[in-house]
Write an enzyme that holds these catalytic residues in place. Structure first.
Site, PDB file in Angstrom:
ATOM      1  N   HIS A 117       0.572  -1.001   0.321  1.00  0.00           N
ATOM      2  CA  HIS A 117      -0.115  -0.192  -0.413  1.00  0.00           C
ATOM      3  C   HIS A 117       0.456   0.760   0.076  1.00  0.00           C
ATOM      4  O   HIS A 117       2.100   0.923   0.887  1.00  0.00           O
ATOM      5  CB  HIS A 117      -0.802  -0.381   1.076  1.00  0.00           C
ATOM      6  CG  HIS A 117      -1.793  -1.230   1.478  1.00  0.00           C
ATOM      7  ND1 HIS A 117      -1.175  -2.567   1.573  1.00  0.00           N
ATOM      8  CD2 HIS A 117      -3.356  -1.381   0.984  1.00  0.00           C
ATOM      9  CE1 HIS A 117      -2.738  -3.433   1.921  1.00  0.00           C
ATOM     10  NE2 HIS A 117      -3.301  -2.484   1.574  1.00  0.00           N
ATOM     11  N   HIS A 140      28.778  -2.745   7.744  1.00  0.00           N
ATOM     12  CA  HIS A 140      27.806  -1.956   7.868  1.00  0.00           C
ATOM     13  C   HIS A 140      27.380  -2.682   6.932  1.00  0.00           C
ATOM     14  O   HIS A 140      27.419  -4.231   7.311  1.00  0.00           O
ATOM     15  CB  HIS A 140      28.424  -0.674   6.579  1.00  0.00           C
ATOM     16  CG  HIS A 140      29.210  -0.909   5.420  1.00  0.00           C
ATOM     17  ND1 HIS A 140      28.820  -1.478   3.960  1.00  0.00           N
ATOM     18  CD2 HIS A 140      30.508  -1.192   5.194  1.00  0.00           C
ATOM     19  CE1 HIS A 140      29.438  -1.715   3.404  1.00  0.00           C
ATOM     20  NE2 HIS A 140      31.006  -2.096   4.159  1.00  0.00           N
TER      21      HIS A 140
END
Length: 325
Positions: A9, A170
């Site tokens: 959505h 990371h």
């Protein structure tokens, strides 16, 4: 390759696609489709069909949707009914789920196999601080997982990846590379970071589920590498900030074979060679010494990138540095 459709959505699917590619790299055969406020079921169904038609392999399609029972799920499900022997739908889409799906595509050719494999990462990606708020059974499961992943008979480390990355641990390392090489321990080797409690804490928290992260000075890594009594069964992923520290380890007798070069940040005195790599004369000289020591170079940020030619990179760096003299 299995095609992946992210459906949601609003713009959530597009946002998670952008975020996941920042971490894992640009992806082929992945499409985001969004149901906007002014649209209805037929509109998103048409978008889904168009996305599927763009895939190289339309027989194997994985849908990652935001909400079970929502319109994106329902419309994907109507199409799924005609392909339920091969297609798959997983609801509750989150970033760990998407990244895990990317990694799984590198070794799995079935949408349903990938769907089954990503559930653990999707669930383990939901964590809470302070930890005391987490259900007791979840914490217990995590502890057992860590114990199992770090078990092994006496012997030396197996180095599954040695990487130079100025960003150290990371997203690309914690997800893309960890998924590919399956380490039991991630070891950040840095004198500077070993003295920085804040950075050490952040690195330890960034480790993927089931993998322990450590930060050690270079001299301590040399000692660990020579300890043949305690590290059997350990698959170590080593992270260095620069090639000079790698050379110290190699010259001390630690048997590394290949250096993955992912990122070297620009600073004063360095020449920018591409989006990820900058070097000065000291870096170039160090890489040449590593080459003379018999090490190979693997230049790429994430596993699905094409490898770059290190000889050409070093030549370009030397030419650019010579111009400055």
């Amino acid at each position: 390759m299995v095609g992946i459709i992210l459906a949601s959505h609003g713009e959530f699917a597009k946002g998670i696609l952008q975020s996941s590619e920042m971490i894992f790299g640009e992806q082929e055969n992945v499409k985001a489709v969004s149901l906007m406020p002014s649209e209805g079921p037929d509109d998103i169904k048409a978008k889904i069909k168009e996305a599927v038609a763009s895939f190289d392999n339309q027989d194997e399609v994985l849908f990652l949707v935001d909400l079970w029972g929502g319109t994106p799920f329902n419309q994907a499900n109507t199409l799924f009914e005609e392909h339920k022997d091969k297609w798959a739908i997983v609801a509750g889409m989150n970033l760990p789920m998407v990244i895990e799906a990317y990694g799984s595509r590198l070794s799995m050719e079935s949408a349903q196999e990938i769907a089954a494999s990503i559930l653990t990462s999707a669930r383990e990606g939901v964590k809470i601080k302070p930890e005391k708020l987490e259900p007791a059974d979840t914490a217990k499961t995590g502890a057992v997982s860590n114990q199992q992943s770090n078990a092994g008979a006496p012997g030396s480390f197996e180095y599954v990846l040695t990487r130079i990355d100025s960003r150290l641990l990371h997203g690309q390392v914690a997800t893309a590379w960890s998924k590919t090489v399956n380490p039991t321990r991630i070891i950040v080797v840095s004198d500077a970071v070993a003295k920085d409690d804040l950075r050490k804490n952040l690195i330890q928290q960034a480790a993927p589920p089931g993998v322990k992260a450590h930060v050690v000075p270079v001299d301590h890594m040399i000692k660990l590498g020579k300890d043949n009594e305690h590290f059997g069964g350990q698959r170590a992923l080593l992270l260095f900030e620069n090639p000079e520290d790698v050379l110290r380890v190699v010259e001390a007798g630690i048997a590394l074979k290949t250096i993955n070069i992912g990122s070297m940040a620009h600073s004063i005195g360095k020449v920018q060679l591409n989006k990820a790599l900058a070097m000065d004369q000291k870096d170039v000289d160090t890489f040449n010494k590593l080459k003379q020591a018999g090490l190979d170079f693997d230049v790429r940020k994430v596993p699905n990138d094409s490898k770059e030619d290190m000889n050409q990179i070093l030549k370009k760096a030397q030419d650019e540095l010579n111009k400055r003299k």
